[in-house]
Motif scaffolding. Structure first.
Motif, mmCIF file in Angstrom:
data_model
loop_
_atom_site.group_PDB
_atom_site.id
_atom_site.type_symbol
_atom_site.label_atom_id
_atom_site.label_comp_id
_atom_site.label_asym_id
_atom_site.label_seq_id
_atom_site.Cartn_x
_atom_site.Cartn_y
_atom_site.Cartn_z
ATOM 1 N N VAL A 123 -3.159 0.989 -4.414
ATOM 2 C CA VAL A 123 -3.158 0.545 -3.027
ATOM 3 C C VAL A 123 -2.310 1.469 -2.157
ATOM 4 C CG1 VAL A 123 -1.244 -1.090 -3.411
ATOM 5 C CG2 VAL A 123 -2.792 -1.403 -1.468
ATOM 6 N N PHE A 124 -1.186 1.948 -2.689
ATOM 7 C CA PHE A 124 -0.321 2.841 -1.909
ATOM 8 C C PHE A 124 -0.945 4.230 -1.785
ATOM 9 C CE2 PHE A 124 2.476 -0.294 -3.955
ATOM 10 C CZ PHE A 124 3.025 -0.868 -2.820
ATOM 11 N N ARG A 125 -1.588 4.667 -2.848
ATOM 12 C CA ARG A 125 -2.257 5.970 -2.800
ATOM 13 C C ARG A 125 -3.390 5.933 -1.768
ATOM 14 N NH1 ARG A 125 -2.067 10.345 -5.917
ATOM 15 N NH2 ARG A 125 -0.613 9.268 -7.313
ATOM 16 N N TRP A 126 -4.150 4.824 -1.773
ATOM 17 C CA TRP A 126 -5.256 4.709 -0.815
ATOM 18 C C TRP A 126 -4.736 4.673 0.623
ATOM 19 C CZ3 TRP A 126 -6.599 0.745 2.652
ATOM 20 C CH2 TRP A 126 -7.839 0.905 3.264
ATOM 21 N N LEU A 127 -3.692 3.910 0.859
ATOM 22 C CA LEU A 127 -3.123 3.834 2.204
ATOM 23 C C LEU A 127 -2.628 5.199 2.670
ATOM 24 C CD1 LEU A 127 -1.115 0.489 1.946
ATOM 25 C CD2 LEU A 127 -2.986 0.948 3.554
ATOM 26 N N ALA A 128 -1.941 5.915 1.774
ATOM 27 C CA ALA A 128 -1.409 7.226 2.143
ATOM 28 C C ALA A 128 -2.525 8.197 2.478
ATOM 29 C CB ALA A 128 -0.545 7.770 1.013
ATOM 30 N N GLU A 129 -3.570 8.200 1.669
ATOM 31 C CA GLU A 129 -4.671 9.149 1.883
ATOM 32 C C GLU A 129 -5.527 8.760 3.081
ATOM 33 O OE1 GLU A 129 -6.551 8.981 -1.920
ATOM 34 O OE2 GLU A 129 -5.240 10.523 -2.803
ATOM 35 N N THR A 130 -5.827 7.470 3.212
ATOM 36 C CA THR A 130 -6.695 7.012 4.297
ATOM 37 C C THR A 130 -5.979 7.051 5.637
ATOM 38 O OG1 THR A 130 -7.827 5.544 2.741
ATOM 39 C CG2 THR A 130 -8.167 5.105 5.087
ATOM 40 N N GLY A 131 -4.712 6.680 5.636
ATOM 41 C CA GLY A 131 -3.946 6.612 6.875
ATOM 42 C C GLY A 131 -3.170 7.859 7.203
ATOM 43 N N GLY A 132 -3.188 8.847 6.314
ATOM 44 C CA GLY A 132 -2.411 10.051 6.558
ATOM 45 C C GLY A 132 -0.920 9.761 6.653
ATOM 46 N N ILE A 133 -0.444 8.859 5.810
ATOM 47 C CA ILE A 133 0.966 8.453 5.850
ATOM 48 C C ILE A 133 1.810 9.469 5.080
ATOM 49 C CG2 ILE A 133 2.615 6.633 5.278
ATOM 50 C CD1 ILE A 133 0.252 4.658 5.381
ATOM 51 N N ALA A 134 2.825 9.996 5.717
ATOM 52 C CA ALA A 134 3.704 10.966 5.079
ATOM 53 C C ALA A 134 4.479 10.315 3.939
ATOM 54 C CB ALA A 134 4.680 11.539 6.109
ATOM 55 N N ARG A 135 4.845 11.120 2.951
ATOM 56 C CA ARG A 135 5.581 10.591 1.795
ATOM 57 C C ARG A 135 6.880 9.916 2.214
ATOM 58 N NH1 ARG A 135 4.129 15.960 0.157
ATOM 59 N NH2 ARG A 135 2.374 15.944 -1.313
ATOM 60 N N SER A 136 7.584 10.509 3.154
ATOM 61 C CA SER A 136 8.858 9.932 3.590
ATOM 62 C C SER A 136 8.656 8.564 4.225
ATOM 63 C CB SER A 136 9.545 10.872 4.585
ATOM 64 O OG SER A 136 8.715 11.106 5.718
ATOM 65 N N GLU A 137 7.563 8.404 4.999
ATOM 66 C CA GLU A 137 7.299 7.109 5.622
ATOM 67 C C GLU A 137 6.838 6.096 4.582
ATOM 68 O OE1 GLU A 137 5.244 5.170 9.576
ATOM 69 O OE2 GLU A 137 4.550 7.127 8.890
ATOM 70 N N LEU A 138 6.065 6.560 3.611
ATOM 71 C CA LEU A 138 5.607 5.679 2.538
ATOM 72 C C LEU A 138 6.811 5.044 1.832
ATOM 73 C CD1 LEU A 138 2.666 5.110 1.440
ATOM 74 C CD2 LEU A 138 3.267 6.619 -0.460
ATOM 75 N N ALA A 139 7.832 5.858 1.570
ATOM 76 C CA ALA A 139 9.020 5.378 0.859
ATOM 77 C C ALA A 139 9.923 4.540 1.741
ATOM 78 C CB ALA A 139 9.798 6.566 0.303
ATOM 79 N N ARG A 140 9.784 4.637 3.050
ATOM 80 C CA ARG A 140 10.637 3.892 3.959
ATOM 81 C C ARG A 140 10.002 2.569 4.393
ATOM 82 N NH1 ARG A 140 15.066 5.592 6.615
ATOM 83 N NH2 ARG A 140 14.623 7.732 6.045
ATOM 84 N N VAL A 141 8.686 2.453 4.257
ATOM 85 C CA VAL A 141 7.974 1.253 4.702
ATOM 86 C C VAL A 141 7.621 0.339 3.530
ATOM 87 C CG1 VAL A 141 5.886 0.398 5.827
ATOM 88 C CG2 VAL A 141 7.043 2.432 6.730
ATOM 89 N N PHE A 142 7.192 0.926 2.404
ATOM 90 C CA PHE A 142 6.630 0.152 1.296
ATOM 91 C C PHE A 142 7.511 0.212 0.053
ATOM 92 C CE2 PHE A 142 2.904 1.718 3.754
ATOM 93 C CZ PHE A 142 2.435 0.491 4.207
ATOM 94 N N ASN A 143 7.228 -0.700 -0.881
ATOM 95 C CA ASN A 143 7.970 -0.674 -2.152
ATOM 96 C C ASN A 143 7.448 0.395 -3.106
ATOM 97 O OD1 ASN A 143 5.948 -1.899 -4.102
ATOM 98 N ND2 ASN A 143 6.130 -3.647 -2.740
ATOM 99 N N CYS A 144 6.252 0.908 -2.847
ATOM 100 C CA CYS A 144 5.672 2.014 -3.626
ATOM 101 C C CYS A 144 5.557 1.693 -5.114
ATOM 102 C CB CYS A 144 6.466 3.304 -3.422
ATOM 103 S SG CYS A 144 6.465 3.896 -1.709
ATOM 104 N N GLY A 145 5.442 0.418 -5.447
ATOM 105 C CA GLY A 145 5.245 0.023 -6.841
ATOM 106 C C GLY A 145 6.490 -0.457 -7.543
ATOM 107 N N ILE A 146 7.638 -0.415 -6.860
ATOM 108 C CA ILE A 146 8.897 -0.890 -7.439
ATOM 109 C C ILE A 146 9.434 -2.010 -6.542
ATOM 110 C CG2 ILE A 146 11.260 -0.298 -8.087
ATOM 111 C CD1 ILE A 146 9.166 1.015 -9.864
ATOM 112 N N GLY A 147 9.341 -3.243 -7.019
ATOM 113 C CA GLY A 147 9.715 -4.387 -6.190
ATOM 114 C C GLY A 147 11.165 -4.803 -6.302
ATOM 115 N N MET A 148 11.817 -4.394 -7.374
ATOM 116 C CA MET A 148 13.235 -4.726 -7.583
ATOM 117 C C MET A 148 13.872 -3.578 -8.352
ATOM 118 S SD MET A 148 15.591 -7.191 -7.115
ATOM 119 C CE MET A 148 14.803 -8.811 -7.024
#
Length: 381
Positions: A306-331
Protein backbone atom coordinates in the motif's frame (compact mmCIF):
# COMPACT_ATOMS: atom_id res chain seq x y z
CA UNK A 1 -27.36 14.74 23.12
CA UNK A 2 -27.80 11.17 24.34
CA UNK A 3 -25.56 10.48 27.33
CA UNK A 4 -24.67 6.82 27.67
CA UNK A 5 -23.62 5.09 30.80
CA UNK A 6 -23.45 1.81 29.01
CA UNK A 7 -23.91 -0.51 31.95
CA UNK A 8 -27.11 0.91 33.36
CA UNK A 9 -28.82 3.70 31.44
CA UNK A 10 -31.22 5.81 33.51
CA UNK A 11 -34.62 6.28 31.86
CA UNK A 12 -35.20 9.60 30.09
CA UNK A 13 -37.19 12.17 32.05
CA UNK A 14 -40.27 11.91 29.84
CA UNK A 15 -40.75 8.22 30.68
CA UNK A 16 -42.00 9.20 34.13
CA UNK A 17 -45.10 10.82 32.57
CA UNK A 18 -47.67 8.09 32.84
CA UNK A 19 -51.01 8.99 31.31
CA UNK A 20 -53.60 11.54 30.28
CA UNK A 21 -52.71 15.10 29.36
CA UNK A 22 -49.11 14.77 30.58
CA UNK A 23 -48.53 11.75 28.35
CA UNK A 24 -50.00 13.59 25.35
CA UNK A 25 -47.80 16.60 26.06
CA UNK A 26 -44.75 14.34 26.33
CA UNK A 27 -45.50 12.74 22.97
CA UNK A 28 -46.00 16.14 21.37
CA UNK A 29 -42.65 17.35 22.70
CA UNK A 30 -40.93 14.27 21.35
CA UNK A 31 -42.56 14.79 17.94
CA UNK A 32 -41.46 18.43 17.90
CA UNK A 33 -37.88 17.47 18.68
CA UNK A 34 -38.00 14.82 15.94
CA UNK A 35 -39.28 17.41 13.49
CA UNK A 36 -36.30 19.59 14.46
CA UNK A 37 -34.02 16.70 13.51
CA UNK A 38 -33.33 14.91 16.80
CA UNK A 39 -34.92 11.51 17.42
CA UNK A 40 -34.92 10.62 21.13
CA UNK A 41 -36.42 7.20 20.38
CA UNK A 42 -33.51 6.36 18.06
CA UNK A 43 -31.09 7.39 20.80
CA UNK A 44 -32.83 5.17 23.32
CA UNK A 45 -32.81 2.27 20.84
CA UNK A 46 -29.06 2.68 20.41
CA UNK A 47 -28.48 2.66 24.17
CA UNK A 48 -30.43 -0.59 24.46
CA UNK A 49 -28.44 -2.12 21.60
CA UNK A 50 -25.15 -1.16 23.22
CA UNK A 51 -25.83 -2.56 26.70
CA UNK A 52 -24.74 -6.16 25.90
CA UNK A 53 -21.69 -4.87 24.02
CA UNK A 54 -20.58 -2.83 27.01
CA UNK A 55 -21.27 -5.69 29.41
CA UNK A 56 -19.00 -7.92 27.33
CA UNK A 57 -16.04 -5.63 28.11
CA UNK A 58 -16.38 -5.76 31.92
CA UNK A 59 -13.14 -6.22 33.88
CA UNK A 60 -11.92 -6.05 37.47
CA UNK A 61 -12.52 -2.56 38.81
CA UNK A 62 -15.23 -1.58 36.35
CA UNK A 63 -18.18 -2.66 38.51
CA UNK A 64 -17.96 0.24 40.95
CA UNK A 65 -20.40 2.49 39.10
CA UNK A 66 -24.15 1.97 39.13
CA UNK A 67 -25.27 4.31 36.38
CA UNK A 68 -26.07 7.98 36.49
CA UNK A 69 -24.10 10.84 34.99
CA UNK A 70 -20.64 9.36 35.48
CA UNK A 71 -18.97 5.96 35.59
CA UNK A 72 -16.69 4.89 38.43
CA UNK A 73 -13.59 2.70 38.33
CA UNK A 74 -12.01 1.04 41.37
CA UNK A 75 -8.19 0.95 41.07
CA UNK A 76 -7.85 -1.08 44.24
CA UNK A 77 -10.16 -3.76 42.88
CA UNK A 78 -8.05 -3.80 39.71
CA UNK A 79 -5.04 -4.80 41.81
CA UNK A 80 -2.99 -1.58 41.87
CA UNK A 81 -0.98 -0.49 44.91
CA UNK A 82 0.86 2.72 43.94
CA UNK A 83 -0.43 3.55 40.46
CA UNK A 84 0.02 6.47 38.15
CA UNK A 85 -2.86 7.20 35.80
CA UNK A 86 -2.20 7.77 32.11
CA UNK A 87 -4.89 9.35 29.91
CA UNK A 88 -5.18 9.73 26.15
CA UNK A 89 -7.68 11.01 23.62
CA UNK A 90 -7.74 10.61 19.86
CA UNK A 91 -9.93 10.16 16.81
CA UNK A 92 -9.90 8.32 13.49
CA UNK A 93 -9.39 11.36 11.25
CA UNK A 94 -10.45 11.45 7.63
CA UNK A 95 -10.27 7.67 7.39
CA UNK A 96 -13.92 8.08 8.38
CA UNK A 97 -14.61 9.55 4.92
CA UNK A 98 -13.41 6.29 3.37
CA UNK A 99 -15.73 4.33 5.68
CA UNK A 100 -18.68 6.60 4.90
CA UNK A 101 -18.18 6.60 1.14
CA UNK A 102 -17.53 2.84 1.12
CA UNK A 103 -20.51 2.07 3.35
CA UNK A 104 -18.20 0.02 5.59
CA UNK A 105 -18.41 0.88 9.29
CA UNK A 106 -17.23 -2.28 11.06
CA UNK A 107 -13.54 -1.41 11.56
CA UNK A 108 -13.38 2.30 12.45
CA UNK A 109 -14.42 1.61 16.04
CA UNK A 110 -11.37 -0.65 16.34
CA UNK A 111 -9.25 2.19 14.96
CA UNK A 112 -10.65 4.55 17.55
CA UNK A 113 -9.71 2.35 20.50
CA UNK A 114 -6.34 1.41 19.01
CA UNK A 115 -5.25 4.99 18.52
CA UNK A 116 -5.85 5.65 22.22
CA UNK A 117 -4.70 2.46 23.94
CA UNK A 118 -1.55 2.10 21.82
CA UNK A 119 -0.54 5.51 23.14
CA UNK A 120 -1.14 4.37 26.71
CA UNK A 121 1.00 1.26 26.49
CA UNK A 122 4.13 3.11 25.36
CA UNK A 123 4.48 4.32 28.96
CA UNK A 124 3.88 0.85 30.31
CA UNK A 125 0.25 1.53 31.19
CA UNK A 126 -2.44 -1.11 31.13
CA UNK A 127 -5.67 0.30 29.61
CA UNK A 128 -8.43 0.29 32.23
CA UNK A 129 -11.45 1.96 30.69
CA UNK A 130 -12.64 3.69 27.55
CA UNK A 131 -15.33 6.20 26.64
CA UNK A 132 -16.43 7.15 23.14
CA UNK A 133 -18.05 10.19 21.56
CA UNK A 134 -20.15 9.59 18.45
CA UNK A 135 -21.63 12.58 16.62
CA UNK A 136 -23.81 12.67 13.52
CA UNK A 137 -26.45 14.77 11.79
CA UNK A 138 -29.13 12.04 11.84
CA UNK A 139 -28.76 8.97 14.00
CA UNK A 140 -28.92 5.72 12.03
CA UNK A 141 -29.14 3.09 14.74
CA UNK A 142 -27.90 0.14 12.66
CA UNK A 143 -24.79 1.96 11.43
CA UNK A 144 -24.05 3.39 14.88
CA UNK A 145 -24.35 -0.03 16.47
CA UNK A 146 -21.92 -1.47 13.89
CA UNK A 147 -19.42 1.30 14.60
CA UNK A 148 -19.67 0.92 18.36
CA UNK A 149 -19.53 -2.87 18.12
CA UNK A 150 -16.02 -2.31 16.76
CA UNK A 151 -15.25 -0.19 19.81
CA UNK A 152 -16.41 -2.99 22.09
CA UNK A 153 -14.44 -5.60 20.13
CA UNK A 154 -11.21 -3.66 20.55
CA UNK A 155 -11.92 -3.03 24.22
CA UNK A 156 -12.36 -6.77 24.81
CA UNK A 157 -9.14 -7.49 22.92
CA UNK A 158 -7.15 -5.13 25.13
CA UNK A 159 -8.81 -5.80 28.49
CA UNK A 160 -10.28 -2.31 28.56
CA UNK A 161 -13.78 -1.75 29.96
CA UNK A 162 -16.18 0.32 27.87
CA UNK A 163 -17.82 2.21 30.71
CA UNK A 164 -19.61 5.08 29.00
CA UNK A 165 -19.99 7.36 26.05
CA UNK A 166 -22.01 10.06 24.37
CA UNK A 167 -24.15 10.05 21.25
CA UNK A 168 -24.75 13.48 19.74
CA UNK A 169 -27.39 13.90 17.04
CA UNK A 170 -26.81 17.39 15.65
CA UNK A 171 -28.80 18.23 12.52
CA UNK A 172 -27.18 20.92 10.42
CA UNK A 173 -23.69 20.16 11.72
CA UNK A 174 -22.96 17.18 9.48
CA UNK A 175 -23.80 16.30 5.89
CA UNK A 176 -26.13 13.36 5.28
CA UNK A 177 -24.45 10.13 6.32
CA UNK A 178 -21.44 11.85 7.91
CA UNK A 179 -20.33 11.20 11.46
CA UNK A 180 -17.34 11.78 13.71
CA UNK A 181 -15.72 9.70 16.42
CA UNK A 182 -13.53 10.54 19.38
CA UNK A 183 -12.21 8.30 22.10
CA UNK A 184 -10.90 8.71 25.62
CA UNK A 185 -8.85 6.05 27.42
CA UNK A 186 -7.40 5.87 30.90
CA UNK A 187 -4.76 3.39 31.99
CA UNK A 188 -2.55 2.78 34.98
CA UNK A 189 1.01 1.71 35.67
CA UNK A 190 2.72 1.10 38.99
CA UNK A 191 4.99 4.03 39.77
CA UNK A 192 8.18 1.96 39.67
CA UNK A 193 7.34 0.39 36.29
CA UNK A 194 6.84 3.46 34.11
CA UNK A 195 8.51 3.24 30.70
CA UNK A 196 9.83 6.75 30.06
CA UNK A 197 12.91 6.37 27.83
CA UNK A 198 15.32 7.93 30.31
CA UNK A 199 17.55 4.83 30.34
CA UNK A 200 17.92 4.64 26.55
CA UNK A 201 21.65 4.50 25.78
CA UNK A 202 24.01 4.29 22.82
CA UNK A 203 24.16 0.68 21.62
CA UNK A 204 20.55 -0.21 22.46
CA UNK A 205 18.76 -2.19 19.76
CA UNK A 206 15.62 -1.02 17.96
CA UNK A 207 12.84 -3.46 17.17
CA UNK A 208 10.04 -2.64 14.73
CA UNK A 209 6.61 -4.23 15.06
CA UNK A 210 4.81 -4.65 11.76
CA UNK A 211 1.72 -2.57 11.07
CA UNK A 212 -1.47 -3.80 9.42
CA UNK A 213 -1.30 -1.09 6.78
CA UNK A 214 -1.99 2.61 7.01
CA UNK A 215 -3.58 2.44 10.46
CA UNK A 216 -5.33 5.82 10.99
CA UNK A 217 -2.93 8.48 9.77
CA UNK A 218 -2.30 10.26 6.50
CA UNK A 219 -5.73 9.71 4.98
CA UNK A 220 -6.06 13.26 3.71
CA UNK A 221 -3.05 12.54 1.50
CA UNK A 222 -4.35 9.04 0.69
CA UNK A 223 -7.69 10.44 -0.44
CA UNK A 224 -5.92 13.07 -2.53
CA UNK A 225 -3.90 10.39 -4.33
CA UNK A 226 -7.04 8.31 -4.96
CA UNK A 227 -8.91 11.32 -6.28
CA UNK A 228 -6.10 12.13 -8.70
CA UNK A 229 -5.98 8.47 -9.79
CA UNK A 230 -9.77 8.65 -10.44
CA UNK A 231 -10.49 5.48 -8.51
CA UNK A 232 -13.66 4.62 -6.64
CA UNK A 233 -13.61 2.77 -3.34
CA UNK A 234 -15.49 -0.10 -4.96
CA UNK A 235 -12.70 -0.57 -7.51
CA UNK A 236 -10.23 -3.42 -7.16
CA UNK A 237 -7.37 -2.43 -4.85
CA UNK A 238 -4.20 -2.14 -7.01
CA UNK A 239 -2.06 -3.28 -4.08
CA UNK A 240 -4.30 -5.95 -2.48
CA UNK A 241 -5.55 -8.67 -4.86
CA UNK A 242 -9.06 -9.86 -4.15
CA UNK A 243 -10.10 -6.78 -2.17
CA UNK A 244 -11.86 -3.57 -3.06
CA UNK A 245 -9.97 -0.35 -2.54
CA UNK A 246 -12.25 0.66 0.33
CA UNK A 247 -11.91 -2.70 2.07
CA UNK A 248 -8.12 -2.66 1.79
CA UNK A 249 -7.74 0.90 3.04
CA UNK A 250 -10.01 0.24 6.03
CA UNK A 251 -7.83 -2.49 7.50
CA UNK A 252 -7.98 -1.56 11.20
CA UNK A 253 -5.12 -0.23 13.28
CA UNK A 254 -3.25 -3.03 15.02
CA UNK A 255 -3.71 -3.34 18.78
CA UNK A 256 -0.26 -3.59 20.39
CA UNK A 257 -1.33 -3.57 24.03
CA UNK A 258 -1.03 -7.19 25.11
CA UNK A 259 2.18 -7.82 23.18
CA UNK A 260 3.90 -4.70 24.48
CA UNK A 261 2.87 -5.41 28.07
CA UNK A 262 4.34 -8.90 27.68
CA UNK A 263 7.55 -7.42 26.27
CA UNK A 264 7.81 -5.02 29.20
CA UNK A 265 7.29 -7.92 31.62
CA UNK A 266 10.16 -9.79 29.92
CA UNK A 267 12.50 -6.97 30.97
CA UNK A 268 14.82 -4.73 29.03
CA UNK A 269 12.33 -2.48 27.22
CA UNK A 270 13.67 1.06 27.62
CA UNK A 271 11.30 2.95 25.34
CA UNK A 272 8.29 2.42 23.09
CA UNK A 273 7.02 4.68 20.32
CA UNK A 274 3.62 4.40 18.64
CA UNK A 275 4.16 5.37 15.00
CA UNK A 276 1.22 7.62 14.18
CA UNK A 277 1.04 11.08 12.58
CA UNK A 278 4.61 12.23 12.02
CA UNK A 279 5.69 8.76 10.98
CA UNK A 280 9.05 7.25 11.84
CA UNK A 281 10.77 10.61 11.65
CA UNK A 282 8.89 12.51 14.36
CA UNK A 283 7.55 9.89 16.78
CA UNK A 284 10.73 8.14 17.88
CA UNK A 285 12.47 11.31 19.14
CA UNK A 286 9.53 11.86 21.51
CA UNK A 287 10.62 8.91 23.69
CA UNK A 288 14.45 9.10 23.72
CA UNK A 289 16.90 11.44 25.45
CA UNK A 290 18.19 14.48 23.56
CA UNK A 291 21.75 13.15 23.59
CA UNK A 292 20.99 10.15 21.36
CA UNK A 293 19.38 9.31 18.03
CA UNK A 294 17.92 6.18 16.52
CA UNK A 295 19.52 4.95 13.31
CA UNK A 296 17.10 2.91 11.18
CA UNK A 297 17.97 0.77 8.17
CA UNK A 298 15.07 0.83 5.69
CA UNK A 299 16.35 -2.43 4.16
CA UNK A 300 15.56 -4.36 7.35
CA UNK A 301 11.90 -4.79 6.44
CA UNK A 302 9.88 -4.79 3.22
CA UNK A 303 7.83 -1.67 2.51
CA UNK A 304 4.22 -2.97 2.34
CA UNK A 305 2.45 -2.74 -1.05
CA UNK A 306 0.00 0.00 0.00
CA UNK A 307 2.86 2.41 0.78
CA UNK A 308 4.73 1.50 -2.39
CA UNK A 309 1.57 2.09 -4.45
CA UNK A 310 0.89 5.44 -2.79
CA UNK A 311 4.48 6.58 -3.32
CA UNK A 312 4.52 5.59 -6.98
CA UNK A 313 0.99 6.75 -7.84
CA UNK A 314 1.15 9.98 -5.87
CA UNK A 315 4.77 10.84 -6.53
CA UNK A 316 5.38 11.03 -2.78
CA UNK A 317 9.00 11.70 -1.86
CA UNK A 318 10.72 9.24 0.46
CA UNK A 319 11.19 11.88 3.14
CA UNK A 320 7.47 12.72 3.12
CA UNK A 321 6.54 9.04 3.13
CA UNK A 322 8.53 8.58 6.35
CA UNK A 323 7.08 11.72 7.92
CA UNK A 324 3.41 11.03 7.14
CA UNK A 325 3.01 7.23 7.30
CA UNK A 326 4.17 4.34 9.48
CA UNK A 327 5.70 2.70 6.38
CA UNK A 328 4.98 -0.78 7.75
CA UNK A 329 6.24 -0.26 11.31
CA UNK A 330 3.40 0.53 13.72
CA UNK A 331 5.32 0.37 16.99
CA UNK A 332 9.02 0.73 17.83
CA UNK A 333 10.72 -0.76 20.90
CA UNK A 334 14.14 0.34 22.12
CA UNK A 335 15.63 -2.52 24.11
CA UNK A 336 18.69 -3.39 26.13
CA UNK A 337 20.92 -5.56 23.86
CA UNK A 338 21.25 -8.39 26.39
CA UNK A 339 17.44 -8.68 26.63
CA UNK A 340 16.63 -8.28 22.94
CA UNK A 341 16.05 -11.98 22.25
CA UNK A 342 13.76 -12.38 25.27
CA UNK A 343 11.76 -9.30 24.30
CA UNK A 344 11.49 -10.50 20.73
CA UNK A 345 10.26 -13.91 21.87
CA UNK A 346 7.59 -12.30 24.02
CA UNK A 347 6.38 -10.15 21.13
CA UNK A 348 6.31 -13.05 18.65
CA UNK A 349 4.43 -15.21 21.17
CA UNK A 350 1.70 -12.56 21.12
CA UNK A 351 1.42 -12.58 17.35
CA UNK A 352 3.73 -9.75 16.36
CA UNK A 353 5.97 -9.74 13.31
CA UNK A 354 9.21 -8.25 14.62
CA UNK A 355 12.11 -6.75 12.67
CA UNK A 356 15.45 -5.62 14.02
CA UNK A 357 15.51 -2.27 12.33
CA UNK A 358 18.30 -0.28 13.94
CA UNK A 359 20.29 0.91 16.92
CA UNK A 360 20.78 3.89 19.19
CA UNK A 361 23.70 6.17 18.29
CA UNK A 362 25.06 9.50 19.58
CA UNK A 363 22.97 12.50 18.47
CA UNK A 364 24.63 14.07 15.37
CA UNK A 365 25.49 17.74 15.05
CA UNK A 366 22.35 18.43 12.99
CA UNK A 367 20.23 17.25 15.90
CA UNK A 368 18.20 14.65 13.98
CA UNK A 369 16.48 12.23 16.36
CA UNK A 370 15.75 9.65 13.66
CA UNK A 371 18.35 8.80 11.03
CA UNK A 372 16.74 6.81 8.23
CA UNK A 373 19.28 4.97 6.06
CA UNK A 374 19.13 3.28 2.65
CA UNK A 375 15.66 4.45 1.60
CA UNK A 376 17.05 4.99 -1.91
CA UNK A 377 17.51 1.26 -2.40
CA UNK A 378 14.59 0.06 -0.27
CA UNK A 379 11.77 2.43 -1.26
CA UNK A 380 10.52 3.79 -4.60
CA UNK A 381 11.74 7.28 -5.48
Amino acid sequence: MFARNLRIAPPPAWSYLRSGEDAIRSQNHRDQYREAGVDIDAGDALVEALKPLAKSTARAGSDAGLGGFGALFDLKAAGYKDPLLVATTDGVGTKLKVAIESGRHDTVGIDLVAMCVNDLVVQGAEPLFFLDYFATGKLEVAAARTILAGVAEACRATGCALIGGETAEMPGMYAKGDYDLAGFAVGAVERDRVVDGRRVAVGDLVLGLASTGLHSNGFSLVRHVIERARLGYDAAAPFAPGKSLGEALLAPTRLYVRSCLAAIAAGGVRALAHITGGGLIENIPRVIPEAVSVEIDARSWTLPPVFRWLAETGGIARSELARVFNCGIGMVAVVEPARAEAVERALVAHGETVHRIGRVVPRPMDGAGTILLHTESAWPG
